[in-house]
Scaffold this motif. Structure first.
Motif, PDB file in Angstrom:
ATOM      1  N   VAL A 189       5.227   0.005  -2.040  1.00  0.00           N
ATOM      2  CA  VAL A 189       6.090   1.017  -1.428  1.00  0.00           C
ATOM      3  C   VAL A 189       6.746   0.459  -0.167  1.00  0.00           C
ATOM      4  CG1 VAL A 189       6.131   3.266  -0.308  1.00  0.00           C
ATOM      5  CG2 VAL A 189       4.796   2.941  -2.367  1.00  0.00           C
ATOM      6  N   ASP A 209       4.071   6.355  11.311  1.00  0.00           N
ATOM      7  CA  ASP A 209       5.093   5.898  10.362  1.00  0.00           C
ATOM      8  C   ASP A 209       4.453   5.253   9.140  1.00  0.00           C
ATOM      9  OD1 ASP A 209       7.167   6.862  11.723  1.00  0.00           O
ATOM     10  OD2 ASP A 209       8.003   4.961  12.390  1.00  0.00           O
ATOM     11  N   THR A 210       3.369   4.523   9.392  1.00  0.00           N
ATOM     12  CA  THR A 210       2.672   3.891   8.269  1.00  0.00           C
ATOM     13  C   THR A 210       2.083   4.951   7.354  1.00  0.00           C
ATOM     14  OG1 THR A 210       2.112   2.103   9.756  1.00  0.00           O
ATOM     15  CG2 THR A 210       0.967   2.161   7.667  1.00  0.00           C
ATOM     16  N   LEU A 211       1.444   5.960   7.959  1.00  0.00           N
ATOM     17  CA  LEU A 211       0.881   7.054   7.157  1.00  0.00           C
ATOM     18  C   LEU A 211       1.983   7.757   6.378  1.00  0.00           C
ATOM     19  CD1 LEU A 211      -1.743   8.991   9.299  1.00  0.00           C
ATOM     20  CD2 LEU A 211      -2.102   7.735   7.201  1.00  0.00           C
ATOM     21  N   MET A 226       2.900  -3.487   8.862  1.00  0.00           N
ATOM     22  CA  MET A 226       2.597  -2.232   8.169  1.00  0.00           C
ATOM     23  C   MET A 226       1.600  -2.459   7.044  1.00  0.00           C
ATOM     24  SD  MET A 226       6.199  -0.210   7.996  1.00  0.00           S
ATOM     25  CE  MET A 226       5.725   1.499   8.005  1.00  0.00           C
ATOM     26  N   LEU A 268       1.504   3.938  13.747  1.00  0.00           N
ATOM     27  CA  LEU A 268       0.436   4.462  12.892  1.00  0.00           C
ATOM     28  C   LEU A 268       0.948   5.621  12.035  1.00  0.00           C
ATOM     29  CD1 LEU A 268      -2.651   4.238  12.339  1.00  0.00           C
ATOM     30  CD2 LEU A 268      -2.924   6.123  13.933  1.00  0.00           C
ATOM     31  N   LEU A 299      -1.747  -2.747   8.566  1.00  0.00           N
ATOM     32  CA  LEU A 299      -2.227  -1.428   8.993  1.00  0.00           C
ATOM     33  C   LEU A 299      -2.761  -0.632   7.804  1.00  0.00           C
ATOM     34  CD1 LEU A 299       0.176   0.152  11.623  1.00  0.00           C
ATOM     35  CD2 LEU A 299      -2.303   0.000  11.716  1.00  0.00           C
ATOM     36  N   THR A 315       4.780   6.522   5.331  1.00  0.00           N
ATOM     37  CA  THR A 315       5.322   5.708   4.244  1.00  0.00           C
ATOM     38  C   THR A 315       4.525   5.879   2.959  1.00  0.00           C
ATOM     39  OG1 THR A 315       5.437   4.079   5.993  1.00  0.00           O
ATOM     40  CG2 THR A 315       6.265   3.409   3.872  1.00  0.00           C
TER      41      THR A 315
END
Lengths: 339, 292
Positions: free
Chosen positions: A319, B127-129, A21, B125, A24, B131
């Protein structure tokens, strides 16, 4: 599979997902900053700057290289903790962040504590009579604190407590007349350790309004979470069983329902951190609190691309890490979770 | 829900808080929508002054009979600017959310229905956004896109796409596994037919609630952007940007420039939240609050 092994597998998968993550997010920020419409050079120098100056800056920022090379260098530097240098004064971005992060953490932790105490008290207060007036007021409190624009709430608080009543300073982190404590950057800890009452008093006086405002805004999340979970717990079979064994209502609530209702609240705390950062961004700007969000606002104003990129990557990373930590903590604490 | 009963406003029924909230929420939102339509008309006909005109007025004039909310640092009428702000806010938020809906829903359906690696990549993707803190993401986007009405809407829209994607994707994956869908497919029903026949109803009940609650959130984020000097061009009266200008006057005790735009924003968000929560309780058939 035994529970222990299941737990280990869950922990491992969660820990492995975190770097993915983070990667990403870093990639996303990189791509956004490179592919967005508008040339950063134009933004920095203006359209009519001489071509030589533009080329020099382009080279300095590495923008003349192919995109893939830029990306590779960005990731490599990131792994080594190098976030580039600020455009305005050439300070390394990591240093700027390191200087302003303690201020943000100090404010954030204090606000989170205030939010938890206030929110849990409000959430718990309605439990004696569900659907009673106190309970309904608690629900409206949750929506009301959510609907308050953070910067407006901060301005109203400033007007009342700092301008009209004059009890506390309007903004800033430390009185200008004193020398700020220097060791860790956490003024509360530093001044306590130095046993300097003047410094400690100055720190607290500046901290009270921003922390209380942010805490008030976030407390609704805690109040709502506890209210809902407590009510769910009180409707469950084990509470029914405890009641039918003849246990008093106080004991049922405090020993049976409350522990089960508090665990989901821990998960909420993890989610709150994300809203905390959004709120903190606005609160820091309103109170001129020299934290990381205040720097971000400055960097945006100066169109300092490396600094914006660095701050966003670091904050997003924080976060993600807090999210993982809370998930792991809940998994360790709750024997019922199956993975 | 007792929206249609006029007498319901007078009855105090604690068990039906959701209905009451939905009713008040609807009233508030309708008032704002009315103001959004009426204010430009009144400005156009000259009954209200231009929100940007102010050079011949005194600056920082306190509220008086002539100017109910006073004037700001450029002598502009705070009342008119606050009124004009409602139209701007509703316009941007509506544009952003409809775009998010048009991208998120089909993408969610596709991802949930097809499954496989495409699904996994999209979920990771999104889920990352999801977060990322909402305000942080939209600040970065607004910073990159520059000022402008469509730009601000785009910066907001990206934040909300993952939410629609998640809801629709999970529902699609769930429905897809049902036995009756399997039966329909074996009878020769195509994916489009299945999605329309079995999924749309679920989506139609859950999306309006999400839309309303997101609208509340988006008003706050748009204000946040304006407050940070991003988002809309300076010529457009916007609450957040007006509050940023008011901030410098706060230490001198000038309260009217700060009070009214923020109050307008607070009440609109409150109305949208009430409406959303009331609808949520109505759809789920119980009197709950905003879930975890």
């Amino acid at each position: 599979m035994s529970r222990r092994r299941q737990l280990l597998r869950y922990l491992a998968s969660r820990l492995l997902l975190a770097p993915v993550m983070l990667w990403l997010i870093a990639t996303l920020v990189f791509l956004l900053l490179r592919l967005a419409p508008g040339d950063p050079i134009d933004a920095l120098l203006g359209m009519r700057a001489p071509e030589a100056a533009r080329a020099a800056l382009r080279q300095q920022l590495g923008l003349d290289q192919p995109l893939l090379v830029q990306y590779g260098k960005f990731l490599l530097d990131l792994v080594h903790g190098d976030l580039g240098a600020s455009l305005t004064n050439q300070t390394p971005v990591a240093e700027v962040i390191g200087q302003s992060l303690p201020a943000s953490l100090e404010l954030g932790v204090c606000a989170l504590l205030i939010a938890a105490v206030l929110g849990l008290a409000v959430g718990f207060s309605g439990i004696a009579r569900p659907e009673g007036k106190v309970d309904l007021a608690g629900r409206l409190y949750g929506i009301g604190t959510y609907a308050l624009p953070p910067f407006w709430a901060a301005m109203v608080v400033q007007l009342v407590f700092a301008v009209w009543l004059g009890w506390l300073p309007v903004g800033g982190r430390f009185p200008a007349s004193l020398v700020a404590p220097t060791v860790t950057g956490f003024y509360l800890l530093d001044s306590l350790r130095a046993w300097n009452w003047e410094q400690f008093n100055g720190t607290v006086r500046h901290l009270v309004l921003p922390a209380a405002t942010l805490g008030l805004l976030l407390s609704g999340i805690f109040a709502n979470a506890l209210r809902l979970n407590l009510r769910r717990a009180l409707r469950s079979d084990y509470v029914e069983a405890a009641r039918s064994r003849g246990l008093g209502e106080t004991r049922v609530v405090l020993h049976h329902a409350l522990p089960n209702a508090l665990l989901p609240v821990l998960t909420i705390t993890g989610i709150t951190v994300a809203s905390l950062i959004g709120g903190a961004l606005l609160i820091e700007v309103t109170y001129s609190w020299p934290g990381i969000a205040f720097r971000l606002q400055e960097a945006i104003g100066q169109r300092d691309y490396p600094l914006v990129q660095g701050i966003v990557v670091v904050v997003a990373g924080l976060v993600v890490l807090v999210g993982v930590a809370v998930d792991l903590l809940v998994a360790l604490l709750d024997p019922r979770i199956s993975f | 829900m007792t929206l249609s009963l006029p007498g319901a406003l007078l009855r105090w029924r604690p068990t039906d808080l959701s209905g009451r909230m939905a009713r008040w929420g609807l009233v508030i939102v309708l008032v704002y929508a009315l103001l959004a339509v009426a204010t430009p008309l009144l400005i156009h006909t000259g009954l209200l002054p231009d929100p940007n005109a102010g050079l011949d007025s005194p600056i920082y004039a306190a509220p008086s009979l002539g100017r109910w909310c006073g004037t700001d640092r450029l002598g502009r009428d705070v009342c008119v600017r606050t009124l004009a702000g409602s139209g701007v806010a509703l316009q941007v938020v509506l544009l952003a959310l409809i775009t998010a809906l048009l991208i998120g829903v089909p993408l969610g359906m596709l991802s949930g229905y097809l499954g496989g690696w495409l699904d996994r990549i999209l979920v990771l993707l999104m889920d990352t956004l999801y977060t990322l803190p909402v305000l942080l993401l939209s600040v970065v986007l607004a910073f990159l896109l520059g000022r402008g009405l469509p730009n601000a809407a785009a910066a907001l829209c990206v934040v909300y796409i993952p939410q629609y994607f998640r809801v629709v994707r999970n529902q699609t994956a769930q429905v897809k596994a049902e036995l009756y869908v399997e039966a329909a497919r074996s009878l020769g029903a195509g994916p489009l037919w299945i999605l329309r026949r079995y999924l749309l109803r679920n989506v139609i009940t859950s999306v309006p609630v999400l839309l309303t609650l997101n609208a509340a959130d988006a008003v706050l984020v748009l204000g946040g952007l304006g407050f940070l000097g991003l988002g809309l061009p300076e010529a457009i009266p916007e609450w957040g940007a007006d509050l940023q200008q008011a901030l410098t006057a706060v230490p001198t005790g000038i309260w009217w420039t700060a009070l009214y735009p923020g109050l307008a924003m607070f009440v609109l968000v409150l109305g949208l939240s009430f409406l959303g929560e009331g609808m949520e309780a109505w759809v789920s058939g119980s009197d709950g609050g905003r879930g975890s």
